[in-house]
Write an enzyme that holds these catalytic residues in place. Structure first.
Site, PDB file in Angstrom:
ATOM      1  N   ASN A 165      43.806  48.498  36.788  1.00  0.00           N
ATOM      2  CA  ASN A 165      44.324  47.241  37.333  1.00  0.00           C
ATOM      3  C   ASN A 165      45.320  46.657  36.337  1.00  0.00           C
ATOM      4  OD1 ASN A 165      44.739  44.655  38.300  1.00  0.00           O
ATOM      5  ND2 ASN A 165      42.636  43.946  37.908  1.00  0.00           N
TER       6      ASN A 165
ATOM      7  N   LYS B  74      47.233  44.068  36.688  1.00  0.00           N
ATOM      8  CA  LYS B  74      47.376  42.596  36.775  1.00  0.00           C
ATOM      9  C   LYS B  74      48.864  42.195  36.794  1.00  0.00           C
ATOM     10  CE  LYS B  74      42.856  42.293  34.737  1.00  0.00           C
ATOM     11  NZ  LYS B  74      41.808  41.467  34.199  1.00  0.00           N
TER      12      LYS B  74
ATOM     13  N   HIS C  25      39.035  40.170  43.628  1.00  0.00           N
ATOM     14  CA  HIS C  25      38.918  40.266  42.165  1.00  0.00           C
ATOM     15  C   HIS C  25      38.522  38.887  41.638  1.00  0.00           C
ATOM     16  CE1 HIS C  25      40.045  40.451  37.963  1.00  0.00           C
ATOM     17  NE2 HIS C  25      39.930  41.767  38.063  1.00  0.00           N
TER      18      HIS C  25
ATOM     19  N   GLU D 206      39.498  37.100  39.328  1.00  0.00           N
ATOM     20  CA  GLU D 206      40.609  36.179  39.011  1.00  0.00           C
ATOM     21  C   GLU D 206      41.147  35.533  40.292  1.00  0.00           C
ATOM     22  OE1 GLU D 206      42.797  39.003  36.614  1.00  0.00           O
ATOM     23  OE2 GLU D 206      41.202  38.854  35.121  1.00  0.00           O
TER      24      GLU D 206
ATOM     25  N   GLU E  89      32.027  43.733  38.631  1.00  0.00           N
ATOM     26  CA  GLU E  89      32.715  43.286  37.417  1.00  0.00           C
ATOM     27  C   GLU E  89      32.121  41.949  36.980  1.00  0.00           C
ATOM     28  OE1 GLU E  89      36.912  45.000  37.016  1.00  0.00           O
ATOM     29  OE2 GLU E  89      37.071  43.437  38.519  1.00  0.00           O
TER      30      GLU E  89
ATOM     31  N   GLY F  49      38.036  41.176  30.169  1.00  0.00           N
ATOM     32  CA  GLY F  49      39.008  40.786  29.143  1.00  0.00           C
ATOM     33  C   GLY F  49      38.395  40.150  27.910  1.00  0.00           C
TER      34      GLY F  49
ATOM     35  N   SER G 221      35.950  45.121  30.405  1.00  0.00           N
ATOM     36  CA  SER G 221      36.057  45.606  29.026  1.00  0.00           C
ATOM     37  C   SER G 221      35.720  47.093  28.860  1.00  0.00           C
ATOM     38  CB  SER G 221      35.202  44.750  28.084  1.00  0.00           C
ATOM     39  OG  SER G 221      35.738  43.435  28.024  1.00  0.00           O
TER      40      SER G 221
HETATM   41  P1  PGA Z   1      39.377  44.352  31.558  1.00  0.00           P
HETATM   42  O1  PGA Z   1      39.663  43.918  33.091  1.00  0.00           O
HETATM   43  O2  PGA Z   1      39.154  45.852  31.575  1.00  0.00           O
HETATM   44  O3  PGA Z   1      40.595  43.948  30.812  1.00  0.00           O
HETATM   45  O4  PGA Z   1      38.143  43.620  31.124  1.00  0.00           O
HETATM   46  C1  PGA Z   1      38.983  44.483  34.171  1.00  0.00           C
HETATM   47  C2  PGA Z   1      39.451  43.886  35.478  1.00  0.00           C
HETATM   48  O5  PGA Z   1      39.816  42.700  35.506  1.00  0.00           O
HETATM   49  O6  PGA Z   1      39.493  44.570  36.519  1.00  0.00           O
END
Ligand code: PGA
Length: 247
Positions: free
Chosen positions: A7, A9, A92, A94, A162, A168, A210
């Site tokens: 992903n 982003k 997601h 976010e 997730e 992150g 992560s």
């Molecule tokens: P990350 O993000 O691997 O940077 O923690 C995962 C995601 O948001 O799908």
């Protein structure tokens, strides 16, 4: 076969996205994994053209719940399909947190994706206070029940677990914690949980949050985990290629 999804982003210029996709496509060659990249809308088609002869696929990060119409700024699932996508993320964390997307909206988006012939990757996961209060299984259960178009074991969609507190942040649940949630999601889908299915799962359940080279292998080997959804580490060709190679 494991799923390794990246992903991207809201990162990468047009040129950077194409270069990164080509490096990842080369690294994925000969590996028995399903690799998909999720670039920003504006780079989707260029990335598609640059990797179409390789064994990696493409997804988008979001889609409209509507087929077409006066929805300024939105992008339909049909448009994504036409740009070369096979997958689309729905819900997601976010999008749920920053754009206030409800599970009902996530379900509508997932249905729009299915109608367009895309496979929705439906994201669920608890936040830190829900984890610490001990109610996380109930939270994830309602997200799954309310976000999925139909609650059955189907190969028409993928689920990504997730935990919001792991995205992150560098914080990762223990393997036992990951396995607990994945097993619960599998049982919600009427999947036979008496044996830890992995590659043979009809509704794949991916882990995200992560994931790095240092933990990808053990996470992918965890019971009931069918692959990973990688954010930050998918923006680095070397790091993401190593994750593909350890599957
Ligand atoms: P990350 O993000 O691997 O940077 O923690 C995962 C995601 O948001 O799908």
């Amino acid at each position: 076969m494991k799923y390794i999804f990246g992903n991207w982003k809201m990162y990468l210029s047009h040129k950077e996205a194409v270069q990164l996709a080509v490096s990842i496509a080369k690294a994925a060659e000969g590996n028995k994994v399903k690799v998909a990249l999720f670039p920003a809308f504006t780079t989707l088609h260029a990335v598609h053209l640059s990797v179409q002869d390789h064994a990696i696929t493409l997804g988008a990060q979001d889609c409209s719940p509507h087929k077409s119409g006066a929805f300024t700024g939105d992008i339909s699932a049909d448009m994504l399909k036409e740009s070369g996508c096979q997958y689309v993320l729905a819900g997601h964390s976010e999008r749920r947190a920053i754009h206030g997307e409800s599970s009902a909206l996530v379900r509508a988006k997932a249905m729009a994706a299915l109608e367009a012939g895309l496979t929705p990757v439906i994201c669920v996961g608890e936040n830190l206070s829900e984890r610490e209060s001990g109610h996380y299984l109930a939270v994830i259960t309602s997200q799954v029940k309310e976000s999925l178009p139909e609650l059955m074991h189907s190969d028409r969609y993928i689920i990504a677990y997730e935990p919001v507190w792991a995205i992150g942040t560098g914080k990762v649940p223990t393997l036992a914690e990951i396995s607990e949630v994945h097993k619960m999601i599998a049982s919600l889908l009427d999947r036979d949980t008496s044996v830890p299915e992995n590659a043979s799962a009809r509704t794949p359940v991916l882990y995200g949050g992560s994931v790095k080279v240092s933990n990808a292998e053990e996470i992918m080997e965890t019971d009931y985990v069918d692959g990973v959804l990688v954010g930050g580490a998918s923006l680095n060709a070397e790091e993401f290629s190593k994750i593909i190679q350890c599957a």
